[in-house]
Design a protein around this motif. Sequence first.
Motif, PDB file in Angstrom:
ATOM      1  N   PRO A  19       0.840  -1.202   0.000  1.00 11.63           N
ATOM      2  CA  PRO A  19       0.000   0.000   0.000  1.00 11.63           C
ATOM      3  C   PRO A  19       0.873   1.249   0.000  1.00 11.63           C
ATOM      4  O   PRO A  19       1.852   1.333   0.744  1.00 11.63           O
ATOM      5  N   ILE A  20       0.528   2.191  -0.844  1.00  9.37           N
ATOM      6  CA  ILE A  20       1.291   3.431  -0.971  1.00  9.37           C
ATOM      7  C   ILE A  20       0.361   4.601  -0.702  1.00  9.37           C
ATOM      8  O   ILE A  20      -0.634   4.799  -1.414  1.00  9.37           O
ATOM      9  N   ILE A  21       0.664   5.381   0.328  1.00  9.89           N
ATOM     10  CA  ILE A  21      -0.054   6.634   0.557  1.00  9.89           C
ATOM     11  C   ILE A  21       0.452   7.607  -0.510  1.00  9.89           C
ATOM     12  O   ILE A  21       1.659   7.674  -0.758  1.00  9.89           O
ATOM     13  N   LEU A  25       7.145  10.903   0.136  1.00  6.46           N
ATOM     14  CA  LEU A  25       7.917   9.986   0.974  1.00  6.46           C
ATOM     15  C   LEU A  25       7.533   8.535   0.712  1.00  6.46           C
ATOM     16  O   LEU A  25       8.400   7.662   0.605  1.00  6.46           O
ATOM     17  N   SER A  26       6.256   8.239   0.579  1.00  7.84           N
ATOM     18  CA  SER A  26       5.826   6.866   0.313  1.00  7.84           C
ATOM     19  C   SER A  26       6.316   6.378  -1.047  1.00  7.84           C
ATOM     20  O   SER A  26       6.723   5.225  -1.193  1.00  7.84           O
ATOM     21  N   VAL A  27       6.288   7.246  -2.040  1.00  9.09           N
ATOM     22  CA  VAL A  27       6.762   6.877  -3.368  1.00  9.09           C
ATOM     23  C   VAL A  27       8.270   6.628  -3.331  1.00  9.09           C
ATOM     24  O   VAL A  27       8.769   5.673  -3.941  1.00  9.09           O
ATOM     25  N   LEU A  28       9.014   7.449  -2.596  1.00  5.06           N
ATOM     26  CA  LEU A  28      10.457   7.223  -2.459  1.00  5.06           C
ATOM     27  C   LEU A  28      10.739   5.899  -1.757  1.00  5.06           C
ATOM     28  O   LEU A  28      11.688   5.186  -2.107  1.00  5.06           O
ATOM     29  N   PRO A  46       6.958 -10.813  -7.495  1.00 11.46           N
ATOM     30  CA  PRO A  46       6.031  -9.761  -7.933  1.00 11.46           C
ATOM     31  C   PRO A  46       5.814  -8.732  -6.823  1.00 11.46           C
ATOM     32  O   PRO A  46       5.589  -9.078  -5.670  1.00 11.46           O
ATOM     33  N   VAL A  47       5.904  -7.465  -7.196  1.00  9.12           N
ATOM     34  CA  VAL A  47       5.586  -6.365  -6.288  1.00  9.12           C
ATOM     35  C   VAL A  47       4.327  -5.715  -6.835  1.00  9.12           C
ATOM     36  O   VAL A  47       4.285  -5.299  -7.990  1.00  9.12           O
ATOM     37  N   LEU A  48       3.289  -5.676  -5.983  1.00  5.85           N
ATOM     38  CA  LEU A  48       1.985  -5.182  -6.398  1.00  5.85           C
ATOM     39  C   LEU A  48       1.621  -3.942  -5.590  1.00  5.85           C
ATOM     40  O   LEU A  48       0.884  -4.020  -4.604  1.00  5.85           O
ATOM     41  N   PRO A  49       2.134  -2.790  -5.979  1.00 11.86           N
ATOM     42  CA  PRO A  49       1.782  -1.569  -5.247  1.00 11.86           C
ATOM     43  C   PRO A  49       0.397  -1.059  -5.638  1.00 11.86           C
ATOM     44  O   PRO A  49      -0.072  -1.275  -6.761  1.00 11.86           O
ATOM     45  N   PHE A  50      -0.251  -0.420  -4.678  1.00  9.64           N
ATOM     46  CA  PHE A  50      -1.529   0.219  -4.933  1.00  9.64           C
ATOM     47  C   PHE A  50      -1.629   1.447  -4.045  1.00  9.64           C
ATOM     48  O   PHE A  50      -0.970   1.530  -3.015  1.00  9.64           O
ATOM     49  N   VAL A  64       0.092  12.770  -7.398  1.00  6.53           N
ATOM     50  CA  VAL A  64       0.625  11.402  -7.374  1.00  6.53           C
ATOM     51  C   VAL A  64      -0.306  10.479  -8.154  1.00  6.53           C
ATOM     52  O   VAL A  64       0.158   9.630  -8.929  1.00  6.53           O
ATOM     53  N   LEU A  65      -1.614  10.636  -7.962  1.00  5.55           N
ATOM     54  CA  LEU A  65      -2.584   9.812  -8.702  1.00  5.55           C
ATOM     55  C   LEU A  65      -2.397   9.932 -10.212  1.00  5.55           C
ATOM     56  O   LEU A  65      -2.489   8.942 -10.934  1.00  5.55           O
TER      57      LEU A  65
END
Length: 120
Positions: A19-21, A25-28, A46-50, A64-65
């Motif tokens: 999970p990414i807020i 900072l979360s993206v970094l 597999p890395v499944l970010p959302f 970011v969206l």
Amino acid sequence: GITLLSENIMKAADALVVPIIPTTLSVLTLDQLLDFKDSNRLQKLPVLPFLSMVDRHKTLHKQVLSSFHRNYKGTLKVSIPYTADVERMGVQQAPVGAYAPNSEAAKAFGTLWKQIKRRV
């Protein structure tokens, strides 16, 4: 930081659901995780970010969206909204779908689970 425990969890995992807020900072942090994965012979993991806790009223979240899925291939195409229903999960001690099954958040979590099942 990524510890020895984190590294061993990654080695044992079938996939990482991240999970990414929608903040810088979360993206970094996601970038660091991806760099670590690639440099430690975990390329097949597999890395499944959302995106999670998305508030579409905040300028940074909207920025970011608009770029997240374009900049990170393989992301799950669902965003979990930042809503009172999500916050109440702790008070209710239940998943949002149990007490607010028709809410935007419950629908988003349902979509998230379907996308994870398809990818793993």
